[in-house]
Design a protein around this motif. Structure first.
Motif, PDB file in Angstrom:
ATOM      1  N   LEU A   1      44.877  56.670  45.671  1.00 37.81           N
ATOM      2  CA  LEU A   1      45.429  55.769  44.540  1.00 37.81           C
ATOM      3  C   LEU A   1      44.310  55.376  43.383  1.00 37.81           C
ATOM      4  O   LEU A   1      44.436  55.425  42.311  1.00 37.81           O
ATOM      5  CB  LEU A   1      45.897  54.436  45.266  1.00 37.81           C
ATOM      6  N   VAL A   2      43.271  55.063  43.911  1.00 38.19           N
ATOM      7  CA  VAL A   2      41.982  54.860  42.970  1.00 38.19           C
ATOM      8  C   VAL A   2      41.629  56.092  42.178  1.00 38.19           C
ATOM      9  O   VAL A   2      41.317  56.071  40.978  1.00 38.19           O
ATOM     10  CB  VAL A   2      40.644  54.432  43.625  1.00 38.19           C
ATOM     11  N   TYR A   3      41.770  57.311  42.693  1.00 39.18           N
ATOM     12  CA  TYR A   3      41.370  58.691  42.149  1.00 39.18           C
ATOM     13  C   TYR A   3      42.469  59.102  41.146  1.00 39.18           C
ATOM     14  O   TYR A   3      42.116  59.309  40.045  1.00 39.18           O
ATOM     15  CB  TYR A   3      41.317  59.809  43.156  1.00 39.18           C
ATOM     16  N   ARG A   4      43.826  58.606  41.430  1.00 41.26           N
ATOM     17  CA  ARG A   4      44.739  58.926  40.524  1.00 41.26           C
ATOM     18  C   ARG A   4      44.624  57.786  39.215  1.00 41.26           C
ATOM     19  O   ARG A   4      44.688  58.138  38.209  1.00 41.26           O
ATOM     20  CB  ARG A   4      46.135  58.525  41.150  1.00 41.26           C
ATOM     21  N   ASP A   5      44.357  56.420  39.542  1.00 43.06           N
ATOM     22  CA  ASP A   5      44.181  55.707  38.260  1.00 43.06           C
ATOM     23  C   ASP A   5      42.758  56.144  37.384  1.00 43.06           C
ATOM     24  O   ASP A   5      42.832  56.082  36.259  1.00 43.06           O
ATOM     25  CB  ASP A   5      43.843  54.139  39.009  1.00 43.06           C
ATOM     26  N   ALA A   6      41.820  56.546  38.170  1.00 47.69           N
ATOM     27  CA  ALA A   6      40.469  57.141  37.036  1.00 47.69           C
ATOM     28  C   ALA A   6      41.131  58.328  36.424  1.00 47.69           C
ATOM     29  O   ALA A   6      40.634  58.575  35.390  1.00 47.69           O
ATOM     30  CB  ALA A   6      39.599  57.536  38.293  1.00 47.69           C
ATOM     31  N   LEU A   7      42.018  59.261  37.013  1.00 48.68           N
ATOM     32  CA  LEU A   7      42.392  60.329  36.108  1.00 48.68           C
ATOM     33  C   LEU A   7      43.138  59.996  35.085  1.00 48.68           C
ATOM     34  O   LEU A   7      43.105  60.386  33.891  1.00 48.68           O
ATOM     35  CB  LEU A   7      43.378  61.121  37.039  1.00 48.68           C
ATOM     36  N   ASN A   8      44.047  58.954  35.276  1.00 51.11           N
ATOM     37  CA  ASN A   8      44.782  58.481  33.998  1.00 51.11           C
ATOM     38  C   ASN A   8      44.055  57.670  33.059  1.00 51.11           C
ATOM     39  O   ASN A   8      44.211  57.756  31.753  1.00 51.11           O
ATOM     40  CB  ASN A   8      45.916  57.489  34.491  1.00 51.11           C
ATOM     41  N   ALA A   9      42.865  56.896  33.477  1.00 53.74           N
ATOM     42  CA  ALA A   9      41.919  56.304  32.644  1.00 53.74           C
ATOM     43  C   ALA A   9      41.217  57.347  31.700  1.00 53.74           C
ATOM     44  O   ALA A   9      41.099  57.348  30.602  1.00 53.74           O
ATOM     45  CB  ALA A   9      40.885  55.489  33.365  1.00 53.74           C
ATOM     46  N   VAL A  10      40.630  58.233  32.282  1.00 58.07           N
ATOM     47  CA  VAL A  10      40.075  59.317  31.530  1.00 58.07           C
ATOM     48  C   VAL A  10      40.878  60.306  30.559  1.00 58.07           C
ATOM     49  O   VAL A  10      40.673  60.627  29.624  1.00 58.07           O
ATOM     50  CB  VAL A  10      39.204  60.535  32.473  1.00 58.07           C
ATOM     51  N   SER A  11      42.257  60.365  31.002  1.00 52.97           N
ATOM     52  CA  SER A  11      43.113  61.092  30.014  1.00 52.97           C
ATOM     53  C   SER A  11      43.373  60.191  29.037  1.00 52.97           C
ATOM     54  O   SER A  11      43.360  60.768  27.786  1.00 52.97           O
ATOM     55  CB  SER A  11      44.460  61.455  31.052  1.00 52.97           C
ATOM     56  N   LEU A  12      43.553  58.813  29.193  1.00 53.49           N
ATOM     57  CA  LEU A  12      43.804  57.966  27.860  1.00 53.49           C
ATOM     58  C   LEU A  12      42.685  58.214  26.915  1.00 53.49           C
ATOM     59  O   LEU A  12      42.679  58.038  25.781  1.00 53.49           O
ATOM     60  CB  LEU A  12      44.077  56.587  28.398  1.00 53.49           C
ATOM     61  N   TYR A  13      41.381  58.073  27.617  1.00 56.12           N
ATOM     62  CA  TYR A  13      40.119  58.207  26.738  1.00 56.12           C
ATOM     63  C   TYR A  13      40.137  59.548  26.023  1.00 56.12           C
ATOM     64  O   TYR A  13      39.592  59.623  24.986  1.00 56.12           O
ATOM     65  CB  TYR A  13      38.949  58.148  27.691  1.00 56.12           C
ATOM     66  N   ALA A  14      40.407  60.769  26.638  1.00 51.59           N
ATOM     67  CA  ALA A  14      40.272  61.894  26.033  1.00 51.59           C
ATOM     68  C   ALA A  14      41.436  62.034  25.024  1.00 51.59           C
ATOM     69  O   ALA A  14      41.151  62.427  23.686  1.00 51.59           O
ATOM     70  CB  ALA A  14      40.476  63.044  27.111  1.00 51.59           C
ATOM     71  N   PHE A  15      42.515  61.544  24.972  1.00 52.20           N
ATOM     72  CA  PHE A  15      43.531  61.428  24.018  1.00 52.20           C
ATOM     73  C   PHE A  15      43.148  60.652  22.763  1.00 52.20           C
ATOM     74  O   PHE A  15      43.324  61.013  21.699  1.00 52.20           O
ATOM     75  CB  PHE A  15      44.905  60.959  24.729  1.00 52.20           C
ATOM     76  N   ALA A  16      42.451  59.553  23.082  1.00 48.00           N
ATOM     77  CA  ALA A  16      42.041  58.631  22.066  1.00 48.00           C
ATOM     78  C   ALA A  16      40.623  59.445  21.056  1.00 48.00           C
ATOM     79  O   ALA A  16      40.725  58.888  19.971  1.00 48.00           O
ATOM     80  CB  ALA A  16      41.674  57.324  22.590  1.00 48.00           C
ATOM     81  N   HIS A  17      40.191  60.259  21.690  1.00 49.32           N
ATOM     82  CA  HIS A  17      38.940  60.931  21.240  1.00 49.32           C
ATOM     83  C   HIS A  17      39.125  62.253  20.903  1.00 49.32           C
ATOM     84  O   HIS A  17      38.652  62.984  21.196  1.00 49.32           O
ATOM     85  CB  HIS A  17      37.730  60.829  21.979  1.00 49.32           C
TER      86      HIS A  17
END
Length: 453
Positions: free
Chosen positions: A26-42
């Motif tokens: 669950l923590v790994y999946r949340d980390a993936l989504n956090a990095v995905s949001l960062y990549a999309f915003a940049h």
């Protein structure tokens, strides 16, 4: 030659270990989504270095991931964005070539990860221990878990097969954790002398595979029952989704992967039978890149004023759904890796006109397939050759494979896949294919030129 296979190892966990692995996923999946949001915003970046500089500290502090797993999260998100950019570029090429009118929408929103699958790096996040135990990383350190698996895969691990990265996967229905380990096996590459047979394989929907040897021996692998089962599941899903009750949603969850498992099992059985019937063979497959775009039913223009388009008919929607769920790539991949394990070779040839070209006279036109059915009827008045359409495709693939083998003997170089980027080279290959003829005399002549086998 190296062949990569996946070993599925079942973990025998204690309640404490089970809870630790659940938390890890669950923590790994949340980390993936956090990095995905960062990549999309940049700028929807796929640069691993930028993701590492911007998110590494947060992944360690906020999510508590070990260093190597934090890097795995960044690499996985980067690979996702690279794949989406590749699809966007290809969609632009298809729109310019008027193959499709749809715009690719995969980058309109940041990719969302819902599957809690963890990517492990060998000797960093997990290691294989003696007595059938594996040490895997969690948020609170390593845990040693016993495992079970397929005996042949366990034997490969004991014999020293090269172990690669792995995935921690959870089966919700069985409530069991599995580690999917990548194994690399060193195999001796077959030479021309070891190839004793040439086989052509035509893949389709009504017949999942039809094979033909250079001597004319054919085999049919029907897929009618698969298609009927898929249509039944589609109707069932539609009714359950329209109902919308809690019981219908539970039923949807129970049957969500049933069709995929059914098709995977059918493809495994077909591939195994083909390889078992044709050991030490040169197997030719069709290069079916972009086949779905070419076979997709499109909306027609209105007849009255020529403006606008008619809606897609239910029959066309059903045909599009069947083609979109056609698992030809999975079948070809299974044939390829099973052939390598059995000492055979697999190559791909051009799929152009394999079901429309007459193997006896070379005449090619759409009318050779009346109403796009299973009957092939050559329209050449001097030929009038009639045969099963899928068998015609398999024979054309066989002759093209024989031609590739002839070039292999002459030049000493085997072309595993045709070059589709060079239009002039492809046109030259198609001209050579037009000259091929299927007859006992010509087949014997080609076989004698390829060494009498």
């Amino acid at each position: 030659m190296k062949q990569i296979i996946t070993a599925k190892l079942k973990l025998i966990t204690t309640p404490v270990q089970f809870a630790a692995l659940c938390q890890m996923q669950l923590v790994y999946r949340d980390a993936l989504n956090a990095v995905s949001l960062y990549a999309f915003a940049h700028g929807k970046t796929s640069n691993v270095t930028k993701l590492h500089k911007g998110m590494y500290a947060e992944l360690r502090a906020r999510f508590g991931l070990p260093s190597q797993l934090a890097c795995s999260v960044e690499r996985q998100v980067s690979a996702t964005y690279k794949g989406l950019w590749t699809k966007l570029k290809k969609n632009g090429e298809h729109r310019r070539a008027k193959i499709t009118k749809k715009r690719f929408k995969g980058l309109d929103q940041p990719p969302h990860y819902s599957s809690p699958t963890v990517q492990y790096t060998y000797e960093r996040d997990y290691t294989m221990k003696t007595e059938r135990r594996v040490s895997v990383g969690t948020l609170n350190g390593r845990i040693s878990v016993p495992y079970q698996g397929y005996e042949k895969h366990l034997a490969l691990i004991r014999q020293g097969a090269t172990i690669g990265d792995a995935k921690l996967w959870y089966d919700r229905h069985k409530k069991t954790f599995y580690v999917l380990v990548s194994l690399s096996i060193d195999l001796s590459e077959p030479t021309e002398e070891h190839v004793t047979e040439v086989v052509g394989v035509d893949v389709g929907i009504r017949y999942l595979a039809v094979t033909s040897t250079s001597t004319g021996t054919a085999s049919f692998h029907p897929g009618k029952w698969i298609r009927h089962r898929a249509n039944h599941d589609a109707r069932l899903r539609k009714r359950l989704q329209q109902k919308g009750t809690r019981g219908s949603k539970r039923r949807l969850r129970r049957i969500e992967q049933r069709e995929r498992r059914l098709k995977a099992q059918a493809n495994h059985c077909i591939a195994k039978q083909i390889i078992r019937d044709h050991p030490h063979a040169l197997i030719g497959l069709e290069n079916l890149t972009d086949i779905r775009e070419r076979t997709k039913r499109k909306r027609r223009r209105r007849k009255k004023n020529g403006k606008g388009h008619e809606p897609v008919s239910p029959k066309a929607r059903k045909a599009n759904r069947v083609y979109s769920q056609w698992s030809f790539a999975e079948l070809q991949a299974l044939i390829s890796y099973k052939a390598a394990l059995m000492g055979s070779l697999v190559i791909k040839v051009d799929a152009d006109y394999t079901s429309k070209a007459c193997p006896m006279c070379g005449h090619t036109e759409d009318a050779n397939r009346p109403r796009k059915g299973l009957l092939f009827a050559c329209q050449n008045k001097r030929c009038r050759y009639t045969l099963h359409a899928d068998l015609i495709g398999a024979r054309n693939v066989t002759m093209r494979t024989l031609l590739v083998r002839q070039d292999w003997i002459r030049t000493g170089c085997l072309s595993a896949i045709p070059d589709a980027s060079d239009k002039e080279a492809k046109a030259a290959r198609l001209r050579r294919y037009v000259e091929l003829r299927w007859s006992p005399e010509v087949t014997t002549s080609l076989r004698s030129q390829t060494g009498g086998r």
